[in-house]
Write a protein that holds these residues in place. Structure first.
Motif, PDB file in Angstrom:
ATOM      1  N   ASN A  17       0.826  -1.207   0.000  1.00  0.00           N
ATOM      2  CA  ASN A  17       0.000   0.000   0.000  1.00  0.00           C
ATOM      3  C   ASN A  17       0.862   1.261   0.000  1.00  0.00           C
ATOM      4  O   ASN A  17       2.095   1.191  -0.034  1.00  0.00           O
ATOM      5  N   SER A  44      -6.228  -0.454   9.684  1.00  0.00           N
ATOM      6  CA  SER A  44      -6.555   0.223   8.429  1.00  0.00           C
ATOM      7  C   SER A  44      -5.436  -0.008   7.423  1.00  0.00           C
ATOM      8  O   SER A  44      -4.459   0.722   7.376  1.00  0.00           O
ATOM      9  N   GLN A  47      -7.035   2.302   1.914  1.00  0.00           N
ATOM     10  CA  GLN A  47      -7.926   3.454   1.913  1.00  0.00           C
ATOM     11  C   GLN A  47      -8.300   3.803   0.482  1.00  0.00           C
ATOM     12  O   GLN A  47      -7.621   3.414  -0.472  1.00  0.00           O
ATOM     13  N   GLU A  50      -6.005   5.312  -2.955  1.00  0.00           N
ATOM     14  CA  GLU A  50      -4.560   5.143  -2.846  1.00  0.00           C
ATOM     15  C   GLU A  50      -4.085   4.158  -3.904  1.00  0.00           C
ATOM     16  O   GLU A  50      -4.840   3.318  -4.394  1.00  0.00           O
ATOM     17  N   TYR A 227      -1.064   8.514  -3.339  1.00  0.00           N
ATOM     18  CA  TYR A 227      -2.413   8.883  -2.895  1.00  0.00           C
ATOM     19  C   TYR A 227      -2.788  10.238  -3.487  1.00  0.00           C
ATOM     20  O   TYR A 227      -1.911  11.030  -3.866  1.00  0.00           O
ATOM     21  N   HIS A 362      -2.441   3.715  10.211  1.00  0.00           N
ATOM     22  CA  HIS A 362      -2.266   2.303  10.532  1.00  0.00           C
ATOM     23  C   HIS A 362      -1.473   2.128  11.818  1.00  0.00           C
ATOM     24  O   HIS A 362      -1.850   1.338  12.698  1.00  0.00           O
ATOM     25  N   TYR A 390     -11.187   9.432   2.879  1.00  0.00           N
ATOM     26  CA  TYR A 390     -10.666   8.203   2.276  1.00  0.00           C
ATOM     27  C   TYR A 390     -10.840   6.958   3.151  1.00  0.00           C
ATOM     28  O   TYR A 390     -10.492   5.870   2.721  1.00  0.00           O
ATOM     29  N   PHE A 391     -11.366   7.131   4.371  1.00  0.00           N
ATOM     30  CA  PHE A 391     -11.492   5.990   5.284  1.00  0.00           C
ATOM     31  C   PHE A 391     -12.953   5.636   5.534  1.00  0.00           C
ATOM     32  O   PHE A 391     -13.833   6.515   5.553  1.00  0.00           O
ATOM     33  N   ARG A 392     -13.201   4.355   5.768  1.00  0.00           N
ATOM     34  CA  ARG A 392     -14.552   3.887   6.056  1.00  0.00           C
ATOM     35  C   ARG A 392     -14.949   4.293   7.472  1.00  0.00           C
ATOM     36  O   ARG A 392     -14.107   4.708   8.280  1.00  0.00           O
ATOM     37  N   THR A 395     -13.050   3.088  10.788  1.00  0.00           N
ATOM     38  CA  THR A 395     -11.745   3.721  11.000  1.00  0.00           C
ATOM     39  C   THR A 395     -11.911   5.149  11.494  1.00  0.00           C
ATOM     40  O   THR A 395     -11.217   5.588  12.419  1.00  0.00           O
ATOM     41  N   CYS A 396     -12.842   5.887  10.884  1.00  0.00           N
ATOM     42  CA  CYS A 396     -13.069   7.281  11.302  1.00  0.00           C
ATOM     43  C   CYS A 396     -13.562   7.348  12.744  1.00  0.00           C
ATOM     44  O   CYS A 396     -13.125   8.203  13.526  1.00  0.00           O
ATOM     45  N   GLU A 437     -14.976   8.989   0.286  1.00  0.00           N
ATOM     46  CA  GLU A 437     -16.070   8.592   1.167  1.00  0.00           C
ATOM     47  C   GLU A 437     -16.850   9.861   1.495  1.00  0.00           C
ATOM     48  O   GLU A 437     -16.376  10.704   2.254  1.00  0.00           O
TER      49      GLU A 437
END
Length: 483
Positions: A17, A44, A47, A50, A227, A362, A390-392, A395-396, A437
């Motif tokens: 990643n 995480s 994302q 990326e 990214y 991460h 960019y995060f689900r 994660t947020c 997102e």
């Protein structure tokens, strides 16, 4: 040995990643445009938008693809994360093939895939892409002829005269180009989800030869740091839009920067600066949390170029009372901050203190999950502007809880997101592989509803949504969120 033999018979994906972490997953679905795979990781690991580097797809013992992919979709099933990614580089399944039956079968598959992809394209979408391509193509040809006849040449014509010509042309061509962008967005709204990869491939094939002349669009698509939205893109969004090797590239670049998302980013920086000024003034006046040594302590995760911090230093003497911790996972970004921001701050506000840290989301999540820190940082304000795009949700939500644990009673957590209402969704997602997102005010409040006193608001563009969470000053106290 049995495990190795089993793996050789299965289909799997391995990749690295944007943060340099190696991972692998199980192949779910594959076509020429897109790969879908499952990956298990409690942290995480992936994302949106990326670049997955060194992505290798194995079907049985044969490697059918080796190259890059850009994450276009994430679905969390609880145990697994299902990742959709757009394949960027040429396939490797033809390597070593010789003339004969196997080669003919691959050609037959290619023709079949092309026919199937063409049949799945929505006609209104094809028309809109064709109209946009034709307009840009004819404009490019006309401008090339015009530059020759008018004696306009990069490096040989004065900058003022060149910008006068570009401005005059832009004034006349921009309305029609804006209309064509709008028609493209409208035609993209109702595309069948399962056929989106075919439409993405078609749009990129038709439009990239023209659109990639724009430095901003080129960087957004190619993502050289792994990214989208890196510090160089931020610079492009904040500076004059007339970048590019010729008139056509300059005009196209300016048209991209007029879209709502770049305009909203410029506005977001101003709102962040306003929030910083408000909180620092409140803290220094004794209305907020008790300050340690009379200093207001701030942490910014995913700092990027930290333009709002620079503007605070340029415009407000109270910046001399600020201690700022800027955190980013990308070393090039931190080098940029070290070379551009720190000297300016040192000159303008010598008592302002800035610390740089290289840490990834991460790493933060993994460290927190493994056990509480021996001594949690205590800040007066923690903010994060851009990463949540960019995060689900899981994660947020975890990050917000982490931020909340880091602020003192009376302190503020501030996070931002892009709303679903912005008008550049298709251009960004289908043409530039720049997916976000998107969240509404209600979505933001649902990320960590149990924490503090919460206030959401949207900026004047309607594209930025802000969530502020105030930690109570004392047990049971619920102060009114700052407005």
């Amino acid at each position: 040995m049995a495990k190795k033999q089993f793996r050789a018979m299965t289909s799997h994906v391995s990749f690295r990643n944007s943060q340099g972490l190696q991972a692998q997953g199980s192949l779910v679905r594959l076509n020429r445009q897109q790969v879908v795979f499952e990956v298990y990781n409690p942290y995480s690991i992936v994302q949106l938008s990326e670049v997955l580097d060194q992505l290798s797809i194995h079907q049985g013992q044969r490697e059918t693809y080796s190259g890059r992919a850009v994450v276009t979709g994430l679905l969390n099933t609880g145990l697994m994360l299902i990742v959709s990614a757009s394949l960027v580089d040429p396939w490797s399944d033809l390597k070593g093939l010789q003339p004969g039956e196997v080669l003919r079968s691959f050609v037959k598959d290619f023709v079949s895939d092309w026919e199937a992809a063409t049949e799945r394209l929505e006609k209104p979408f094809q028309v809109c892409v064709g109209n946009l391509r034709n307009y840009l193509q004819e404009l490019s040809r006309w401008l090339e002829h015009w530059e020759t006849e008018a004696g306009i040449q990069e490096g040989q014509t004065s900058e003022d005269r060149l910008l006068q010509f570009v401005g005059d042309v832009d004034q006349e061509i921009a309305p029609r180009l804006t209309q064509l962008y709008g028609e493209f967005e409208e035609a993209s709204q109702e595309l069948p989800k399962k056929y989106v990869p075919y439409h993405r491939a078609y749009a990129q094939r038709e439009l990239h030869p023209l659109m990639m002349s724009s430095p901003f669009m080129n960087r957004a698509y190619n993502k050289p740091l792994g990214y989208a939205g890196d510090y160089e893109m931020v610079r492009m969004m904040l500076n004059e839009p007339w970048e590019g090797p010729n008139t056509f590239a300059k005009l196209l670049n300016a048209s991209a920067l007029r879209h709502e998302a770049p305009a909203a980013h410029r506005n977001r920086i101003e709102l962040l600066k306003a929030a910083l000024e408000r909180e620092v003034r409140s803290g220094l006046s004794g209305e907020g949390p008790a300050l340690a040594d009379g200093r207001f302590r701030i942490m910014n995760l995913g700092c990027g170029p930290a333009v709002e911090i620079r503007r605070m230093a340029e415009q407000h003497e109270l910046a001399n009372r600020m201690n700022v911790q800027l955190v980013d996972f990308n070393p090039q970004t931190l080098d940029h901050v070290r070379q551009s921001l720190l000297p300016a701050v040192s000159r303008l506000r010598p008592e302002m203190q800035i610390e740089l840290q290289q840490r990834s989301v991460h790493e933060l999540i993994q460290t927190s999950a493994e056990g509480p820190l021996e001594q949690s940082p205590q800040f007066d304000m923690v903010y994060c502007a851009g990463l949540f795009d960019y995060f689900r949700d899981t994660t947020c939500g975890f990050l917000i809880e982490l931020f909340y644990s880091w602020v003192k009673p009376g302190g503020l957590v501030l996070v931002t997101n892009v709303t679903p209402t912005h008008s550049s969704v298709a251009i960004m997602g289908l043409v530039l592989d720049w997916n976000l997102e998107l969240r509404s005010e209600a979505d933001m409040r649902s990320l960590a509803p149990q924490l503090g006193s919460q206030h959401t608001y949207v900026d004047r563009t309607g594209v930025n949504v802000f969530l502020e969470i105030r930690k109570p000053l004392a047990s049971g106290a619920q102060p009114t969120p700052s407005r």
